[in-house]
Structure formats: structure tokens, C-alpha cells
Design a protein around this motif. Structure first.
Motif, short mmCIF file in Angstrom:
data_model
loop_
_atom_site.label_atom_id
_atom_site.label_comp_id
_atom_site.label_asym_id
_atom_site.label_seq_id
_atom_site.Cartn_x
_atom_site.Cartn_y
_atom_site.Cartn_z
N THR A 1 -12.16 24.71 34.56
CA THR A 1 -13.04 25.52 35.88
C THR A 1 -12.92 24.59 36.70
OG1 THR A 1 -14.45 24.93 34.46
CG2 THR A 1 -14.67 27.41 34.04
N ALA A 2 -13.77 25.29 37.59
CA ALA A 2 -14.42 24.69 39.03
C ALA A 2 -14.77 22.42 38.59
CB ALA A 2 -15.35 24.50 40.31
N ASP A 3 -15.54 22.80 37.62
CA ASP A 3 -16.37 21.56 37.63
C ASP A 3 -15.40 19.89 37.38
OD1 ASP A 3 -16.48 23.00 35.06
OD2 ASP A 3 -17.60 21.82 34.60
N ILE A 4 -14.18 21.25 35.91
CA ILE A 4 -13.14 20.01 35.71
C ILE A 4 -11.93 19.63 36.53
CG2 ILE A 4 -14.70 19.43 33.24
CD1 ILE A 4 -12.74 21.36 32.43
N ALA A 5 -11.74 20.65 36.88
CA ALA A 5 -10.59 21.31 38.15
C ALA A 5 -9.90 20.21 38.69
CB ALA A 5 -10.80 22.44 39.27
N GLY A 6 -10.10 18.67 38.88
CA GLY A 6 -9.54 17.81 39.50
C GLY A 6 -8.24 17.60 40.60
N GLY A 7 -8.48 18.84 41.30
CA GLY A 7 -7.33 19.47 42.37
C GLY A 7 -6.65 20.82 42.31
N VAL A 8 -6.23 21.03 40.86
CA VAL A 8 -5.38 21.57 40.40
C VAL A 8 -6.44 23.39 40.81
CG1 VAL A 8 -4.91 20.61 38.40
CG2 VAL A 8 -6.65 22.62 38.06
N THR A 9 -5.98 24.58 40.67
CA THR A 9 -6.88 25.62 41.45
C THR A 9 -7.30 26.49 40.17
OG1 THR A 9 -4.76 26.50 42.63
CG2 THR A 9 -6.47 28.22 42.56
N PRO A 10 -9.15 25.69 40.25
CA PRO A 10 -10.10 26.71 39.11
C PRO A 10 -9.62 28.00 38.19
CG PRO A 10 -11.12 26.30 41.20
CD PRO A 10 -10.03 25.93 41.41
N ILE A 11 -10.02 28.43 37.58
CA ILE A 11 -10.76 29.54 37.12
C ILE A 11 -11.84 30.63 36.37
CG2 ILE A 11 -7.89 30.03 35.76
CD1 ILE A 11 -9.46 30.16 33.06
N GLY A 12 -11.76 31.53 36.61
CA GLY A 12 -13.95 31.80 36.74
C GLY A 12 -13.97 31.11 35.02
N THR A 13 -15.35 31.68 35.06
CA THR A 13 -15.85 31.37 33.42
C THR A 13 -15.13 32.61 32.78
OG1 THR A 13 -18.22 31.14 34.80
CG2 THR A 13 -18.43 31.82 32.55
N LYS A 14 -15.31 33.86 33.08
CA LYS A 14 -14.47 34.67 32.28
C LYS A 14 -13.44 34.50 31.91
CE LYS A 14 -14.01 39.83 30.93
NZ LYS A 14 -12.49 39.22 30.94
N GLU A 15 -12.29 33.72 32.61
CA GLU A 15 -10.71 33.82 32.51
C GLU A 15 -11.06 32.60 31.13
OE1 GLU A 15 -12.19 34.73 35.56
OE2 GLU A 15 -11.73 36.33 35.63
N MET A 16 -12.07 31.79 31.55
CA MET A 16 -12.02 30.47 30.52
C MET A 16 -12.27 30.87 29.18
SD MET A 16 -11.26 27.40 30.07
CE MET A 16 -11.73 25.91 31.13
N GLY A 17 -13.05 32.07 29.17
CA GLY A 17 -13.21 33.03 27.76
C GLY A 17 -11.93 33.43 26.70
N ASP A 18 -11.56 33.97 28.28
CA ASP A 18 -10.05 34.93 27.64
C ASP A 18 -8.72 34.13 27.09
OD1 ASP A 18 -10.75 37.03 29.03
OD2 ASP A 18 -10.25 36.62 31.11
N ALA A 19 -9.14 32.51 28.12
CA ALA A 19 -7.69 31.42 27.84
C ALA A 19 -7.99 31.20 25.93
CB ALA A 19 -8.12 30.54 28.90
N VAL A 20 -9.32 30.97 26.36
CA VAL A 20 -9.97 30.49 24.46
C VAL A 20 -10.05 31.55 23.25
CG1 VAL A 20 -11.84 29.73 23.47
CG2 VAL A 20 -11.97 28.86 25.36
N ILE A 21 -9.72 32.85 24.14
CA ILE A 21 -9.53 33.88 22.84
C ILE A 21 -7.88 33.73 23.11
CG2 ILE A 21 -9.86 35.96 22.65
CD1 ILE A 21 -12.26 36.18 23.91
N LYS A 22 -7.83 33.42 23.78
CA LYS A 22 -5.71 34.42 23.61
C LYS A 22 -4.87 32.48 22.41
CE LYS A 22 -2.14 32.98 26.17
NZ LYS A 22 -2.08 31.90 28.15
N PHE A 23 -5.83 31.74 23.10
CA PHE A 23 -5.30 30.77 21.78
C PHE A 23 -5.89 30.21 20.97
CE2 PHE A 23 -4.03 28.90 26.26
CZ PHE A 23 -2.79 28.54 25.79
N LEU A 24 -7.18 30.80 20.36
CA LEU A 24 -7.56 31.83 19.13
C LEU A 24 -5.82 31.92 18.03
CD1 LEU A 24 -11.31 32.46 18.48
CD2 LEU A 24 -10.39 30.76 17.57
#
Ligand code: NAD
Length: 352
Positions: free
Chosen positions: A329-352
Motif C-alpha cells: 500500500t502507499a505508506d510502505i510503497a517506497g517507489g513501487v506502484t502501490p495497491i489499494g486497501t481492498k487489493e491488499m485484502g485480496d492478496a492476503v486471502i490469495k496467499f492463505l
């Protein structure tokens, strides 16, 4: 297992980060065969709007009937100027009303985010995982306080009973048993009588936990060691004021406030779980807040209130994998293109 969770989204980004956490909890439930029932409740600014009170009695009563509480955040500029009422009063009311006396603040440095850590690589190599267990309802913040008649002398009294110290140290011991079985009691026993009581009490409590390695540090030394050699710590158990200061120091080692979970525990397994951050009104409603602090608070709920160790590990591992895959997400992006709140939720669910 069936568990009933009281959910208080609160204000600002609270609703957004809690929504992703509930999705993750449901995904874990499905994977491991548990059912989580949610009761949505109001507290904070939204509760002032609808009932005139930051913590309606109905909210507190419903929390007491649940197995644990998940909270987003409360507060915002809209409620900053109401005389005598502040949304944050809901937090004190919940802690007091639910008998929560131990505050758990883990400071975990993810290897993937080590750029954000202000310490030298040689100090943090191999990662960091410290748990600060802070006494929450006693000590100098709740002692006698005032001024002399002429107003020229002030006092704040540090006071602890054996009962208050013992229940905190027992929580710390139980937590250490689920981790690396090492507790550092932080005090100022060379000066303070209450600190000498902490040491006396520790002798009694840890006699019941022979597997735990216990050591003692003065708070001035502990604050130095946290930046000099933080890898020496597993669980730190300490008083209200020392824990307040040390947990903020430790949190800085980890980088972003959007990554920091917390728990407040009472007697037994009941607890309230919330991110360390506030309601972030500057970014609310934009789908850019980092939901990981709240998702990791959900993992703490599974571990400490429901005894679901493997399930908690699974969430933490999925967060690690999402970071490995470059999700930011934007707060930890450090130069990479950030994803949104919901998309981060999607990512965690995908890796579960
Ligand atoms: P804050 O934690 O809300 O925000 C500080 C900064 O960090 C802001 O720039 C914000 O955008 C950023 N930030 C916070 N959480 C983030 C996240 N998950 N992802 C990305 N960025 C994030 O602190 P503040 O601005 O001092 O307070 C705002 C309101 O929140 C105030 O009303 C305050 O009283 C309240 N507050 C509530 C709690 C709580 O509910 N436990 C704690 C602290 C502050």
C-alpha cells in the motif's frame, strides 16, 4: 469452533481496514473449519452522531457478551470541538468496562520492509520480533495527582499492588510460553520501591514457569538495548509508563504505523484487538489505507483469545507472502506502484 466477535469499525479508515480483516477471518474460518459470527457496533465519533455518547451502553454490553472485540479506530476533526466529549473516550470506557489490563504491542520487522527501519543492517539481520506486554490500568497514570495549595509543587504518584503486578506477569508468562520462552522484566528497581515489588513478584510468578528464562533490566538500559541489540528480546513485561514509552520506541524499528497490531487482554482469554494507528482522516474513504495492522490484530485474536495457533500463523505467513510478492500500500510503497486497501485484502486471502 464457533466464536462471536464484536466488531467496532469506528471512524475514518476504521471501516475500510476492519472490512478487509473480516474477509481474512472468514477465509481462515473456511480453511480451518471455524465459524465466526459478527455483531457490528458503534463507538467513537459515529456513536456521538447517532446517540450523543462516544460509548453507548448497548455497545459495551454487547462486547461483554462476545468472545472478543475487533476495533478499527475512532476520532476525527469533525468531533474535535464538542465541549466535554471526545470520541477517544470510547477507548478508555472499553478498556475499563471490559477489565483489560494487559496491552500487547508486538514490534515485528519484516525482512521485506527493512529499508524502512532506521537501524543498521548488521543490527537487524535475521529480522526482529519483540512483544511488549504493558500494564494498562495502574501505576503513575492512575495514581494520586495534583498541586500544592500555592500551585508551585506538583505530584503524580506511582502505586502498584501485588495483585496488579502478578496478573500482568502471569499474562506475560503465558504469552512467552507461546513464543520463545524468554521474558525481560523492565523496571527501575535501583530507585523505585514499586519496581522492587515487580522483581519480588516475578520471583513468585516465574517459579511456576521453570521453562521460561527471566532476566531484569533497568528501563534506561532497556531503552538503549532496544536500538543497540534488539534481537536479545522476546517478551518485555513492564509497567504502564515504561511500556508506553518503550512500545513507541520499538514501533519505530519496524517502519510504518500501518503495520502495527495490538491487543488488550483481561483475565482469561477475552481481549480487544486493534491497530496501533488512528482513524487517519487524511486518507479515509480513498481505498489507500494499509489494512495489515488490523489484519495482524485479527491474527493476534485467533492466537490469544481463541487458542488458534496454526490459524494465526497462517495469516501472518500470508501477510509475509503478500509482501514477498511485492504487494505494497502507499505508506510502505517506497517507489513501487502501490495497491489499494481492498487489493491488499485480496492478496492476503490469495496467499492463505
Ligand atoms: P493516525 O494514526 O490516524 O495518522 C497518522 C498518520 O499516519 C497519518 O498521516 C495517516 O494517514 C497515517 N496512517 C495511519 N494509519 C495508516 C494506515 N493504516 N495506512 C496508511 N497510513 C496510515 O494519527 P493522528 O492523525 O494523530 O490521529 C487521527 C485521529 O485518530 C485523531 O482523531 C486521533 O485522536 C485518533 N486516534 C485514534 C486512535 C485509536 O482509535 N486507537 C489512536 C490514535 C489516534
Amino acid at each position: 469452533m464457533i466464536k462471536n466477535i464484536a466488531v467496532i469499525p469506528g471512524d475514518g479508515i476504521g471501516e475500510e481496514v476492519v472490512a478487509q480483516t473480516v474477509r481474512v477471518l472468514d477465509a481462515v474460518g473456511e480453511k480451518f473449519g471455524h465459524k465466526f459470527n459478527y455483531t457490528y457496533l458503534e463507538a467513537g465519533g459515529c456513536a456521538i452522531d447517532s446517540t450523543g455518547k462516544p460509548l453507548p451502553e448497548a455497545t459495551l454490553e454487547a462486547c461483554k457478551k462476545s468472545d472478543s472485540v475487533l476495533l478499527g479506530a475512532v476520532g476525527g476533526p469533525k468531533w474535535d470541538h464538542i465541549p466535554g466529549i471526545r470520541p477517544e473516550q470510547a477507548l478508555l470506557g472499553l478498556r475499563g468496562g471490559l477489565g483489560l489490563f494487559a496491552n500487547l504491542r508486538p514490534a515485528i520487522m519484516y525482512d521485506q520492509l527493512k529499508e524502512a527501519c532506521p537501524l543498521k543492517e548488521s543490527i537487524i539481520e535475521g529480522g526482529l520480533n519483540i512483544m511488549i506486554v504493558r500494564e494498562l490500568t495502574g501505576g503513575i497514570y492512575f495514581g494520586k495527582s495534583g498541586r500544592s495549595e500555592d500551585g508551585k509543587t506538583g505530584y503524580d504518584v506511582e502505586e502498584y499492588s501485588f495483585y496488579e503486578i502478578e496478573r500482568l506477569l502471569r499474562q506475560a508468562a503465558e504469552i512467552a510460553m507461546k513464543r520463545n520462552k524468554h521474558v525481560t522484566v523492565v523496571d527501575k528497581a535501583n530507585i523505585l520501591e514499586t519496581s522492587r515489588m515487580w522483581r519480588e513478584c516475578a520471583g513468585k510468578v516465574f517459579a511456576d514457569y521453570p521453562e521460561i528464562r527471566v532476566d531484569f533490566l533497568y528501563v534506561d538500559n532497556a531503552s538503549m538495548q532496544l536500538v543497540r541489540n534488539p534481537r536479545q528480546f522476546d517478551v518485555i513485561a513492564t509497567s504502564n509508563i515504561f511500556g508506553d514509552i518503550l512500545s513507541d520506541e520499538a514501533s519505530q524499528i519496524t517502519g510504518s504505523i500501518g503495520m502495527l497490531p495490538s491487543a488488550s487482554l483481561g483475565e482469561g482469554s477475552f481481549g480487544m484487538y486493534e491497530p496501533v494507528h488512528g482513524s487517519a482522516p487524511d486518507i479515509a474513504g480513498k481505498n489507500i489505507a494499509n489494512p495489515l495492522a488490523t489484519i495482524l490484530s485479527g491474527a493476534m485474536m485467533l492466537r490469544y483469545s481463541f487458542g488458534m495457533q496454526a490459524e494465526a500463523d497462517a495469516i501472518e505467513a500470508a501477510v509475509g507472502k503478500a509482501l514477498d510478492a511485492g504487494c505494497r500500500t502507499a505508506d510502505i510503497a517506497g517507489g513501487v506502484t502501490p495497491i489499494g486497501t481492498k487489493e491488499m485484502g485480496d492478496a492476503v486471502i490469495k496467499f492463505l
